[in-house]
Design an enzyme around this catalytic site. Sequence first.
Site, PDB file in Angstrom:
ATOM      1  N   ARG A 170       0.812  -1.221   0.000  1.00  0.00           N
ATOM      2  CA  ARG A 170       0.000   0.000   0.000  1.00  0.00           C
ATOM      3  C   ARG A 170       0.846   1.272   0.000  1.00  0.00           C
ATOM      4  NH1 ARG A 170      -2.459  -3.249  -1.558  1.00  0.00           N
ATOM      5  NH2 ARG A 170      -4.253  -4.343  -0.735  1.00  0.00           N
ATOM      6  N   SER A 222     -10.163  -0.361   4.145  1.00  0.00           N
ATOM      7  CA  SER A 222      -9.373  -0.770   5.315  1.00  0.00           C
ATOM      8  C   SER A 222      -8.709   0.450   5.928  1.00  0.00           C
ATOM      9  CB  SER A 222      -8.303  -1.786   4.913  1.00  0.00           C
ATOM     10  OG  SER A 222      -8.924  -2.977   4.500  1.00  0.00           O
ATOM     11  N   GLU A 292      -3.638   2.867   6.939  1.00  0.00           N
ATOM     12  CA  GLU A 292      -3.574   2.730   5.483  1.00  0.00           C
ATOM     13  C   GLU A 292      -4.284   3.940   4.857  1.00  0.00           C
ATOM     14  OE1 GLU A 292      -4.768  -1.107   3.837  1.00  0.00           O
ATOM     15  OE2 GLU A 292      -5.666  -0.095   2.115  1.00  0.00           O
TER      16      GLU A 292
HETATM   17  C1  LIG Z   1     -15.545   0.385   0.116  1.00  0.00           C
HETATM   18  C2  LIG Z   1     -14.069   0.522  -0.094  1.00  0.00           C
HETATM   19  C3  LIG Z   1     -13.318  -0.604  -0.316  1.00  0.00           C
HETATM   20  C4  LIG Z   1     -11.948  -0.502  -0.538  1.00  0.00           C
HETATM   21  N1  LIG Z   1     -11.224  -1.654  -0.762  1.00  0.00           N
HETATM   22  C5  LIG Z   1      -9.911  -1.560  -1.042  1.00  0.00           C
HETATM   23  C6  LIG Z   1      -9.164  -2.732  -1.334  1.00  0.00           C
HETATM   24  O1  LIG Z   1      -9.689  -3.833  -1.353  1.00  0.00           O
HETATM   25  N2  LIG Z   1      -7.839  -2.584  -1.624  1.00  0.00           N
HETATM   26  C7  LIG Z   1      -7.226  -1.352  -1.633  1.00  0.00           C
HETATM   27  O2  LIG Z   1      -6.029  -1.264  -1.930  1.00  0.00           O
HETATM   28  N3  LIG Z   1      -7.927  -0.223  -1.347  1.00  0.00           N
HETATM   29  C8  LIG Z   1      -9.234  -0.304  -1.062  1.00  0.00           C
HETATM   30  N4  LIG Z   1      -9.939   0.833  -0.760  1.00  0.00           N
HETATM   31  C9  LIG Z   1      -9.253   2.122  -0.719  1.00  0.00           C
HETATM   32  C10 LIG Z   1      -9.268   2.851  -2.069  1.00  0.00           C
HETATM   33  O3  LIG Z   1     -10.155   2.236  -2.951  1.00  0.00           O
HETATM   34  C11 LIG Z   1      -7.887   2.844  -2.717  1.00  0.00           C
HETATM   35  O4  LIG Z   1      -6.930   3.336  -1.839  1.00  0.00           O
HETATM   36  C12 LIG Z   1      -7.883   3.684  -3.995  1.00  0.00           C
HETATM   37  O5  LIG Z   1      -6.748   3.358  -4.752  1.00  0.00           O
HETATM   38  C13 LIG Z   1      -7.889   5.175  -3.727  1.00  0.00           C
HETATM   39  O6  LIG Z   1      -8.092   5.849  -4.960  1.00  0.00           O
HETATM   40  P1  LIG Z   1      -8.613   7.357  -4.965  1.00  0.00           P
HETATM   41  O7  LIG Z   1      -8.629   7.832  -6.350  1.00  0.00           O
HETATM   42  O8  LIG Z   1      -9.898   7.461  -4.244  1.00  0.00           O
HETATM   43  O9  LIG Z   1      -7.447   8.051  -4.158  1.00  0.00           O
HETATM   44  P2  LIG Z   1      -7.576   9.126  -2.989  1.00  0.00           P
HETATM   45  O10 LIG Z   1      -8.211   8.502  -1.805  1.00  0.00           O
HETATM   46  O11 LIG Z   1      -8.180  10.370  -3.515  1.00  0.00           O
HETATM   47  O12 LIG Z   1      -6.025   9.379  -2.699  1.00  0.00           O
HETATM   48  C14 LIG Z   1      -5.219   8.384  -2.147  1.00  0.00           C
HETATM   49  C15 LIG Z   1      -3.796   8.939  -2.056  1.00  0.00           C
HETATM   50  O13 LIG Z   1      -3.276   9.140  -3.358  1.00  0.00           O
HETATM   51  C16 LIG Z   1      -2.924  10.496  -3.562  1.00  0.00           C
HETATM   52  N5  LIG Z   1      -3.302  10.823  -4.949  1.00  0.00           N
HETATM   53  C17 LIG Z   1      -4.483  10.550  -5.558  1.00  0.00           C
HETATM   54  N6  LIG Z   1      -4.445  10.906  -6.848  1.00  0.00           N
HETATM   55  C18 LIG Z   1      -3.208  11.429  -7.065  1.00  0.00           C
HETATM   56  C19 LIG Z   1      -2.547  11.973  -8.206  1.00  0.00           C
HETATM   57  N7  LIG Z   1      -3.142  12.057  -9.413  1.00  0.00           N
HETATM   58  N8  LIG Z   1      -1.258  12.386  -8.078  1.00  0.00           N
HETATM   59  C20 LIG Z   1      -0.628  12.299  -6.875  1.00  0.00           C
HETATM   60  N9  LIG Z   1      -1.206  11.822  -5.753  1.00  0.00           N
HETATM   61  C21 LIG Z   1      -2.478  11.381  -5.851  1.00  0.00           C
HETATM   62  C22 LIG Z   1      -3.695  11.299  -2.515  1.00  0.00           C
HETATM   63  O14 LIG Z   1      -3.010  12.470  -2.162  1.00  0.00           O
HETATM   64  C23 LIG Z   1      -3.748  10.291  -1.372  1.00  0.00           C
HETATM   65  O15 LIG Z   1      -2.568  10.352  -0.608  1.00  0.00           O
HETATM   66  C24 LIG Z   1     -11.322   0.763  -0.532  1.00  0.00           C
HETATM   67  C25 LIG Z   1     -12.089   1.917  -0.324  1.00  0.00           C
HETATM   68  C26 LIG Z   1     -13.446   1.797  -0.095  1.00  0.00           C
HETATM   69  C27 LIG Z   1     -14.252   3.054   0.104  1.00  0.00           C
END
Ligand SMILES: Cc1cc2nc3c(=O)[nH]c(=O)nc-3n(C[C@H](O)[C@H](O)[C@H](O)COP(=O)(O)OP(=O)(O)OC[C@H]3O[C@@H](n4cnc5c(N)ncnc54)[C@H](O)[C@@H]3O)c2cc1C
Length: 300
Positions: A170, A222, A292
């Site tokens: 992660r 998580s 995480e």
């Molecule tokens: C119901 C649910 C289930 C989930 N299950 C999982 C799972 O099974 N496995 C898992 O790994 N995750 C899981 N997650 C967490 C989430 O889906 C992941 O972490 C996902 O990759 C986050 O993507 P995001 O676009 O929402 O990023 P954000 O939450 O918006 O950002 C995450 C991080 O990335 C950075 N970031 C985002 N975009 C950029 C960019 N373009 N440039 C630089 N930095 C950036 C942000 O600053 C932040 O630090 C789950 C979340 C939910 C709500």
Amino acid sequence: MKNAPFSRVETERDVTAFSGFKTPARTAFFFDVRSKDDLPVLSEAVASANASELPVAYLGDGTNCLFAFDRFPGLLVKNSIPGFRRLEENRFEAGSAEKVHSVALVLATGGNAALLPWIGLPGTFGGAVVGNAGCFGLETADVFETADVWNVFDGRLETLSKPDMAFGYRKSTLKNRTDRFVVSARFDLSLRAPGNPYESMGIAEFRELRRAKQPAGRTCGSFFKNPEGASAGALIDRAGLKGWKIGGAEVSTLHANFFLAAQGADWRDLIALRDLIKSRVSEEFGIELSEEARIITENG
Ligand SMILES: Cc1cc2nc3c(=O)[nH]c(=O)nc-3n(C[C@H](O)[C@H](O)[C@H](O)COP(=O)(O)OP(=O)(O)OC[C@H]3O[C@@H](n4cnc5c(N)ncnc54)[C@H](O)[C@@H]3O)c2cc1C
């Protein structure tokens, strides 16, 4: 930054919709990066925020973020760079704001099951690359080829290879940084290890499995990383905190590593729940849980 000199930079905007928990939140400055053409403005806006000593944070879909503030005093940058291009049968390029779930679903529906384990995985490819997101036996690093990132301070695009990314559990080298902004990434599905059992499941069957394991609602997935050789959810469960509530924040009864926020929950409830869990797990098992989820505070 006082008068937001950039016409596309919005001021005093409600950003409640942009975090997993949807707790009420505002930001002093907000910039929606819609295409590569916006990247030079991003550099100017970040430089201006830095010059004013204001915090900066980047967001994809915010699905892994907890906003621990009522009003962010600096610049929140939302990524909306779209684009999906099939390069070869097993290779594609995705704009960093493309949704992982949607691409996985389109590929699986078209008969390519390589990303089927990601159906239902929330968020963008930018977020997935930064946090090496993954589930059901498939991590972003397993299929990652290269990423184009904007060097915010030098104002140019760079291409990062897999070794450059230093992927781990992660995490990647880009986590929690504001000097690089992910613009797009390329993936090669043939790089993944063979034999993932979930690939042979039907789409509906897999979605059902996911629904049975993970709760829906206002959550960021998580909350804690699994400590070496242990499951954070199992530790929270064994500490007797499954279903525990503080104000509008609750530990899911389905998956103890998922927090859920009730409508109108305050971020302070979620932080209090986090603190309680960390101290109870530390007291009972001598294990220090680490987050995480990305917790964005007034300082960034
Ligand atoms: C119901 C649910 C289930 C989930 N299950 C999982 C799972 O099974 N496995 C898992 O790994 N995750 C899981 N997650 C967490 C989430 O889906 C992941 O972490 C996902 O990759 C986050 O993507 P995001 O676009 O929402 O990023 P954000 O939450 O918006 O950002 C995450 C991080 O990335 C950075 N970031 C985002 N975009 C950029 C960019 N373009 N440039 C630089 N930095 C950036 C942000 O600053 C932040 O630090 C789950 C979340 C939910 C709500």
